[in-house]
Design a protein around this motif. Structure first.
Motif, PDB file in Angstrom:
ATOM      1  N   ASP A 261      13.836  -5.440   6.664  1.00 57.65           N
ATOM      2  CA  ASP A 261      12.580  -5.267   7.387  1.00 57.65           C
ATOM      3  C   ASP A 261      11.609  -4.483   6.543  1.00 57.65           C
ATOM      4  OD1 ASP A 261      12.820  -6.212  10.293  1.00 57.65           O
ATOM      5  OD2 ASP A 261      14.737  -5.253   9.813  1.00 57.65           O
ATOM      6  N   ASN A 264       8.940  -3.100  10.185  1.00 57.06           N
ATOM      7  CA  ASN A 264       9.290  -2.883  11.572  1.00 57.06           C
ATOM      8  C   ASN A 264      10.408  -1.868  11.685  1.00 57.06           C
ATOM      9  OD1 ASN A 264       8.713  -3.329  14.164  1.00 57.06           O
ATOM     10  ND2 ASN A 264       9.089  -5.530  14.098  1.00 57.06           N
ATOM     11  N   HIS A 312      11.173   7.132   4.557  1.00 51.90           N
ATOM     12  CA  HIS A 312      12.633   6.890   4.540  1.00 51.90           C
ATOM     13  C   HIS A 312      13.429   8.027   3.908  1.00 51.90           C
ATOM     14  CE1 HIS A 312      10.413   2.927   3.823  1.00 51.90           C
ATOM     15  NE2 HIS A 312      10.438   3.133   5.112  1.00 51.90           N
ATOM     16  N   THR A 349       1.741   2.777   4.891  1.00 56.94           N
ATOM     17  CA  THR A 349       1.352   1.826   5.934  1.00 56.94           C
ATOM     18  C   THR A 349       0.743   2.539   7.122  1.00 56.94           C
ATOM     19  OG1 THR A 349       2.130   0.065   7.382  1.00 56.94           O
ATOM     20  CG2 THR A 349       3.657   1.836   6.990  1.00 56.94           C
ATOM     21  N   ALA A 354       5.727   0.590  12.207  1.00 56.27           N
ATOM     22  CA  ALA A 354       6.550   0.944  11.038  1.00 56.27           C
ATOM     23  C   ALA A 354       6.897   2.421  11.004  1.00 56.27           C
ATOM     24  CB  ALA A 354       5.813   0.549   9.762  1.00 56.27           C
ATOM     25  N   VAL A 421      -2.490   5.030  -0.597  1.00 54.01           N
ATOM     26  CA  VAL A 421      -2.285   4.219  -1.789  1.00 54.01           C
ATOM     27  C   VAL A 421      -3.507   3.393  -2.212  1.00 54.01           C
ATOM     28  CG1 VAL A 421       0.225   4.156  -1.662  1.00 54.01           C
ATOM     29  CG2 VAL A 421      -1.111   2.515  -0.320  1.00 54.01           C
ATOM     30  N   ALA A 639      -2.352  -1.509   3.337  1.00 56.99           N
ATOM     31  CA  ALA A 639      -2.593  -0.188   2.758  1.00 56.99           C
ATOM     32  C   ALA A 639      -3.252  -0.312   1.388  1.00 56.99           C
ATOM     33  CB  ALA A 639      -1.285   0.585   2.675  1.00 56.99           C
ATOM     34  N   SER A 640      -2.689  -1.142   0.548  1.00 55.68           N
ATOM     35  CA  SER A 640      -3.293  -1.340  -0.777  1.00 55.68           C
ATOM     36  C   SER A 640      -3.193  -2.803  -1.194  1.00 55.68           C
ATOM     37  CB  SER A 640      -2.578  -0.465  -1.821  1.00 55.68           C
ATOM     38  OG  SER A 640      -2.813  -0.954  -3.118  1.00 55.68           O
TER      39      SER A 640
HETATM   40  C1  26W Z   1      10.987   1.127   8.780  1.00 55.59           C
HETATM   41  C2  26W Z   1      10.771  -0.166   8.154  1.00 55.59           C
HETATM   42  C3  26W Z   1       9.777  -0.118   7.039  1.00 55.59           C
HETATM   43  C4  26W Z   1      10.183  -0.480   5.785  1.00 55.59           C
HETATM   44  C5  26W Z   1       9.283  -0.483   4.754  1.00 55.59           C
HETATM   45  C6  26W Z   1       8.479   0.266   7.252  1.00 55.59           C
HETATM   46  C7  26W Z   1       7.581   0.260   6.235  1.00 55.59           C
HETATM   47  C8  26W Z   1       7.978  -0.108   4.969  1.00 55.59           C
HETATM   48  C9  26W Z   1       7.021  -0.116   3.819  1.00 55.59           C
HETATM   49  C10 26W Z   1       6.217   1.140   3.821  1.00 55.59           C
HETATM   50  C11 26W Z   1       6.169  -1.349   3.847  1.00 55.59           C
HETATM   51  C12 26W Z   1       5.478  -1.577   2.540  1.00 55.59           C
HETATM   52  O1  26W Z   1       6.072  -2.093   1.619  1.00 55.59           O
HETATM   53  N1  26W Z   1       4.194  -1.227   2.460  1.00 55.59           N
HETATM   54  C13 26W Z   1       3.375  -1.710   1.364  1.00 55.59           C
HETATM   55  O2  26W Z   1       3.358  -0.755   0.326  1.00 55.59           O
HETATM   56  C14 26W Z   1       2.667  -1.269  -0.803  1.00 55.59           C
HETATM   57  C15 26W Z   1       2.803  -0.244  -1.913  1.00 55.59           C
HETATM   58  O3  26W Z   1       2.075   0.889  -1.601  1.00 55.59           O
HETATM   59  C16 26W Z   1       1.228  -1.570  -0.461  1.00 55.59           C
HETATM   60  O4  26W Z   1       0.602  -2.151  -1.574  1.00 55.59           O
HETATM   61  C17 26W Z   1       1.151  -2.524   0.713  1.00 55.59           C
HETATM   62  O5  26W Z   1      -0.184  -2.691   1.118  1.00 55.59           O
HETATM   63  C18 26W Z   1       1.977  -1.988   1.870  1.00 55.59           C
HETATM   64  O6  26W Z   1       2.036  -2.943   2.920  1.00 55.59           O
END
Ligand code: 26W
Length: 798
Positions: A261, A264, A312, A349, A354, A421, A639-640
Motif C-alpha cells: 500500500d 492507505n 513509518h 503526503t 495515509a 517535498v 506532494a511532489s
Molecule cells: C501507510 C501507508 C503509506 C505508505 C506510503 C502511506 C504513505 C506512503 C508514502 C508516503 C506515499 C508516497 O510514496 N508518497 C510520494 O512521495 C514522493 C516522494 O516524496 C512524492 O514525489 C509523491 O508525490 C508522493 O505521493
C-alpha cells in the motif's frame, strides 16, 4: 578506477571459472551476471574498506536515512558507471562476443518499495555518495519485494516477487553486527539500588536482527556509503530454542513481505512490528557505533543525524529515548535534548487516509516500554505547552488522541526539522495540513524539493541522448550536472534539434519493439508517445487521461474523415491489491485499449498500451521514449512527484496541473515550454470551503462529457458492466471526489495544443531541448546538499 580492457577480460574469465567452473560459451546470462557482479564487488572492495576506516578514525558526523522502503532497481550498470569502467567493461565483453545489456537483464530489480517514496530514498543514496557525504540508509530486507503485476482478462493479478532466490551479489551479511530486538511481555520499573529506576522485563520475546550491507557507490569519486537492511532470525540460546513451525513462521513474517500500500494506512500489527524492528535494530547499531568512538553522550547529535522518512520510522523518537534512558542512564531532560537535536522528519503526503495512527493498546501490548515513553513525551508536551498556548491547540497537536498514537505528531514533536517535498506542498503543510504545529514550532518547518539521480535517468537510461549532449556541449555535464544548461546556447540550432530528435526516435523504436514483443501491439514511432507512469490512484487521475482517450475515439468514429496526429497512450501503474477502485480503472483502461487497438476503422490513429509490471527497469525503458509527460493530479494532492522530473530530463513535454513540483518545473522551463491547465490550489480549496462542487451539473451541461461517460454504461466499451457502472457512479452519484469532470475541458484543450505544437517540428524540438537544459535544478545531488547543510549539518568529507 583505472582498468584496461585486457585486465578486465582476464579478471572476468577467471571469475567465471572460479565461481561456476565454466567457460563463456557454456555460461547462461545469469552465470555471467553473477560473475560480473562478483568482479565489480571486488573492484570496489578496497575503497569500501578504506572509507569505513577513515570515518571511524575521523569520527565525522554521519546521516542515517531511515526508510521502510528502498527502490534501487538494478545495480550492475550503475555500479560500473560509478566506478568509471562502464565503457571498458562493455567493450571487453564485446570482445568476448557478449552484450552487457543482455547480461544485465539477468539481475532482478530490487523492488523493496512501492513508488515515489522508495525511489526517492534510492536516488538520495546515490546522490549522498556522489556528493561525498557520509550518509547511509537503514531499512528492511524483505524476502519478497513489491508484487509482480500481470493482467488476466484485463484484471490486475498479483504474483510474489521472490527476488532473492538466485542470491544477491551486492549484499554482505554482517553476523557480528547483529542485535536483539524485544517485543511484548511486561515491563516494570525497578530501583537499581543506586536510586535509578531501570526497566525489568518479563516474558519478553527476543528476536535477532541481522544486517545485510549493500555499498552505495558515488559517481567517479571513490565513495562507498552503506544501505543497511535488516532481516529477522530466531535467536539461538544456550538452553536451546525450540519453536513450533507456526511460531517460527510468525517470527519470519516480520521481514517476509513489503506492504503493497502506498497511501492507505491500515492498522496491521505486523506492520507495526516491521516498523519497530528496523527502527530498533538500526538505532542500536548506531548507538553501538557511537559508543565505540569513546565520546561523551552529550556529543551524540554532533556525530549522528537520523532522518525519519515519512512517519513509518517515527518510533525512532521513543526508541532513542529508551536507549539513552535505560541503557545509558541519562536524565529525561538530557535524553530529550539529544533526541530532538538528532531527529528530523519528512512528510510525503497530505492524503488523510495515509496518516498513521496506531491504537494505543496495540502499541502497549507490542512495545510496553516504548508506550510508557510515548505517554511520558505526551504528558510533558501537554504540561509544557498548555500554559503557553492554551488547551485547545495542545489538544489538537498532542500525540495521544482518542486512544491512538498519532505518528506524525510524534515525529514533529520529537525532531528539530519537518519538511515537505516541494514548495507548494511545504506551504500547504505550514498553512493547512500541519498549521497547528507551525504555530507551535515555526522554526522547524522548511521545504526540500525532491530531486532525481540524474546520472541513472540520463547516462544509464538514455545513452542516445547522452551522446548527443557529449557532442554538443562536451562531457563535463556527466560529472557537473549544472553544465546541462550549456545546452541552452543551442536552443535555436536546427542541427542540434535534429540530433535530439534522432535520439528520441531511436528510443521510441526500442520501446515500440518491446511493446510488440510483450503485448503484440503495433505502434508507430512517428506517433506522439504520451506517457503516464506512476502508482494507480484516484487522485493521480489516470481516469481523466482515459476519458480524453475516449473523447478522441468518439470523435474519430463520428468523423471518419478526420485526421489527427497519431498518438500512442502509454500507461504503467500498479494498484494496491486491496484498492478496488484503482483496480477498476485498470480493467477499464485495458478494455478501452482492446477496443481501440482492434478498431481498424480509425486507421491506427490512436493506440493504447498498458504495460504490465511497471518498475524501475521499465521506467528506464519508457522515459527516454516519451514525448508527453502526464502530471495531471488534482492540485494539492501530489506532494511532489518525481517521474515529472525524469521525463523532463529526457526531453518530454509536460502536461500538468499546478500541483507538487510541477509548479517548480514550470518556473524552470517557462510557461511557454509546458502545458499547464486546470484548477489551482486556491480554486480547489474554494470548492472545499463552499462545498458547492456539483459534478452532475457539469455533466448535464456538457454534451461531450455525456457521450464519454455514457460509453461506460451503454455497452460501447465491452466487458465492463460492473466496472463501467462503478466509474460512472463515482463521478456522478458520488460527486467526483477529485474534480475530474471540472478539469476535463481544460485538459482536452491543453491536449489539443500539444498536438498543434507537435505538428511544428521546430517548435517542439526547441521546447524539448529547453526541458532537458533546465532539468539540472532537480538533481538529487542538490537536494541532498540542502538536507546536509540545513537539516543534518554534515560535511562532504571524502
Ligand atoms: C501507510 C501507508 C503509506 C505508505 C506510503 C502511506 C504513505 C506512503 C508514502 C508516503 C506515499 C508516497 O510514496 N508518497 C510520494 O512521495 C514522493 C516522494 O516524496 C512524492 O514525489 C509523491 O508525490 C508522493 O505521493
Amino acid at each position: 578506477m583505472k582498468l584496461t580492457k585486457e585486465q578486465f577480460t582476464e579478471d572476468f574469465l577467471r571469475q567465471l571459472q572460479q565461481r561456476f567452473a565454466l567457460s563463456v560459451e557454456d555460461s547462461s546470462n545469469y552465470e555471467l551476471y553473477m560473475s560480473l557482479g562478483a568482479l565489480t564487488r571486488a573492484y570496489y572492495s578496497a575503497e569500501w574498506k578504506s572509507n569505513t576506516e577513515v570515518l571511524k578514525k575521523d569520527k565525522n558526523k554521519q546521516a542515517y536515512y531511515f526508510s521502510i522502503e528502498f527502490l534501487p532497481g538494478k545495480m550492475l550498470k550503475s555500479n560500473l558507471l560509478s566506478l568509471g569502467i562502464l565503457e571498458t567493461v562493455k567493450s571487453g565483453l564485446k570482445d568476448l562476443s557478449l552484450n552487457l545489456d543482455e547480461i544485465a537483464k539477468a539481475e532482478p530489480d530490487m523492488a523493496l518499495g512501492n513508488g515515489g517514496l522508495g525511489r526517492l530514498a534510492s536516488c538520495f543514496m546515490d546522490a549522498l555518495a556522489s556528493s561525498n557525504f557520509p550518509g547511509n540508509g537503514n531499512g528492511i530486507r524483505y524476502n519478497y519485494g513489491l508484487f509482480k503485476q500481470k493482467f488476466v482478462d484485463g484484471y490486475q493479478v498479483e504474483l510474489p516477487d521472490s527476488w532473492l532466490k538466485g542470491g544477491n551479489v551486492w549484499e554482505v551479511r554482517k553476523e557480528n553486527k547483529a542485535v536483539n530486538v524485544g517485543f511484548s511481555g511486561q515491563v516494570y520499573m525497578v530501583d537499581d539500588g543506586l536510586g535509578n529506576l531501570k526497566p525489568h522485563y518479563e516474558n519478553q520475546q527476543i528476536l535477532r536482527a541481522i544486517p545485510y550491507d549493500t555499498p552505495m557507490l558515488g559517481f567517479e569519486n571513490d565513495v562507498t556509503n552503506v544501505m543497511r537492511l535488516w532481516t529477522v532470525e530466531i535467536p539461538v540460546t544456550e538452553e536451546g530454542n525450540y519453536l513450533t513451525v507456526e511460531k517460527r513462521r510468525a517470527v519470519e513474517d516480520i521481514t517476509a513481505v513489503l506492504y503493497p500500500d502506498d497511501s492507505n494506512y491500515e492498522g496491521r500489527l505486523l506492520r507495526l512490528k516491521q516498523e519497530y524492528f528496523f527502527v530498533s535494530a538500526g538505532l542500536q547499531s548506531i548507538h553501538n557505533y557511537f559508543l565505540s568512538l569513546g565520546l561523551p553522550l552529550s556529543q551524540f547529535p554532533n556525530h549522528v543525524a537520523i532522518h525519519i522518512n515519512d512517519t513509518h520510522p517515527a518510533l525512532c523518537v521513543p526508541e532513542l529515548m529508551r536507549l539513552l534512558l535505560d541503557v545509558d542512564g541519562l536524565s529525561w531532560e538530557k535524553a530529550w535534548d539529544i533526541t530532538v537535536k538528532t531527529m528530523s522528519y519528512t512528510n510525503h503526503t497530505i492524503m488523510q487516509e495515509a496518516l498513521e495512527k496506531w491504537p494505543t493498546q496495540m502499541v502497549y501490548d507490542l512495545l510496553p516500554r516504548l508506550c510508557q515513553i510515548i505517554q511520558e513525551i505526551d504528558r510533558r508536551f501537554v504540561a509544557e505547552k498548555t500554559p503557553q498556548v492554551g488547551p485547545s491547540l495542545v489538544h489538537r497537536t498532542r500525540i495521544l488522541q482518542n486512544d491512538h498514537v498519532h505518528m506524525a505528531n510524534l515525529a514533529i514533536i520529537g525532531s528539530h526539522s519537518t519538511n515537505g517535498v516541494a514548495k507548494l506542498h511545504s506551504d500547504l503543510l505550514k498553512n493547512v495540513v500541519l498549521h497547528d504545529f507551525y504555530l507551535l514550532y515555526p522554526e522547524r518547518f522548511n521545504n526540500k524539493t525532491n530531486g532525481i539521480a540524474i546520472r541513472r535517468w540520463s547516462q544509464l537510461a538514455n545513452e542516445q541522448m547522452s551522446q548527443v549532449l557529449d557532442e554538443t556541449i562536451g562531457r563535463s555535464w556527466r560529472k557537473n550536472i549544472d553544465d546541462l544548461v550549456l545546452l541552452k546556447a543551442y536552443q535555436d540550432d536546427p542541427a542540434v534539434w535534429e540530433k535530439l530528435a534522432t535520439a528520441k526516435r531511436a528510443n521510441k523504436e526500442r520501446l515500440s519493439q518491446f511493446i510488440m514483443e510483450t503485448k503484440g501491439i503495433e505502434v508507430s514511432p512517428a506517433a506522439i508517445f504520451d506517457v503516464q507512469i506512476k502508482r494507480l490512484h484516484a487522485y493521480k487521475r489516470q481516469l481523466m487521461n482515459l476519458l480524453h482517450i475516449l473523447k478522441l475515439y468518439i470523435d474519430l468514429k463520428e468523423n471518419p474523415a478526420k485526421k489527427m496526429i497519431p498518438r500512442v497512450f502509454i500507461f504503467g501503474a500498479k494498484a494496491a491489491p486491496s484498492y478496488d477502485y484503482a483496480k477498476t480503472i485498470i480493467k477499464c483502461i485495458n478494455e478501452v485499449a482492446d477496443l481501440i487497438n482492434g478498431d481498424k476503422s480509425i486507421s491506427g490513429q490512436i493506440k493504447v498500451v498498458f504495460l504490465e509490471n511497471y518498475n524501475v527497469s521499465l521506467a528506464e525503458l519508457i522515459i527516454p521514449a516519451a514525448d508527453v509527460s502526464e502530471q495531471i493530479s488534482l492540485a494539492t494532492k501530489e506532494a511532489s512527484g518525481t517521474s515529472n522530473m525524469k521525463l523532463m530530463l529526457n526531453g518530454a513535454i509536460t502536461v500538468a496541473t499546478l500541483d507538487g513540483a510541477n509548479v517548480e518545473i514550470r518556473d524552470a522551463v517557462g510557461s511557454e515550454n509546458i502545458f499547464i491547465f486546470g484548477l489551482d490550489e486556491q480554486e480547489v480549496y474554494g470548492y472545499y470551503k463552499r462545498r458547492d462542487y456539483n459534478a452532475k451539473k457539469i455533466y448535464d451541461e456538457d454534451p461531450i462529457i455525456q457521450k464519454v461517460l455514457n460509453s461506460f454504461i451503454d455497452g460501447t466499451i465491452p466487458n465492463i458492466q460492473r466496472e463501467g457502472r462503478e466509474i460512472y457512479e463515482s463521478l456522478l452519484t458520488y460527486n467526483d471526489e477529485y474534480f475530474v469532470l471540472r478539469d476535463f475541458a481544460a485538459y482536452c484543450s491543453a491536449q489539443e495544443k500539444i498536438s498543434q505544437h507537435y505538428a511544428d517540428r521546430d517548435v517542439w524540438q526547441k521546447m524539448s531541448l529547453l526541458n532537458i537544459a533546465n532539468a539540472s535544478q532537480f538533481s538529487a545531488d542538490k537536494t541532498v546538499t540542502r538536507y546536509a547543510e540545513d537539516i543534518w549539518q554534515i560535511d562532504p568529507i571524502f
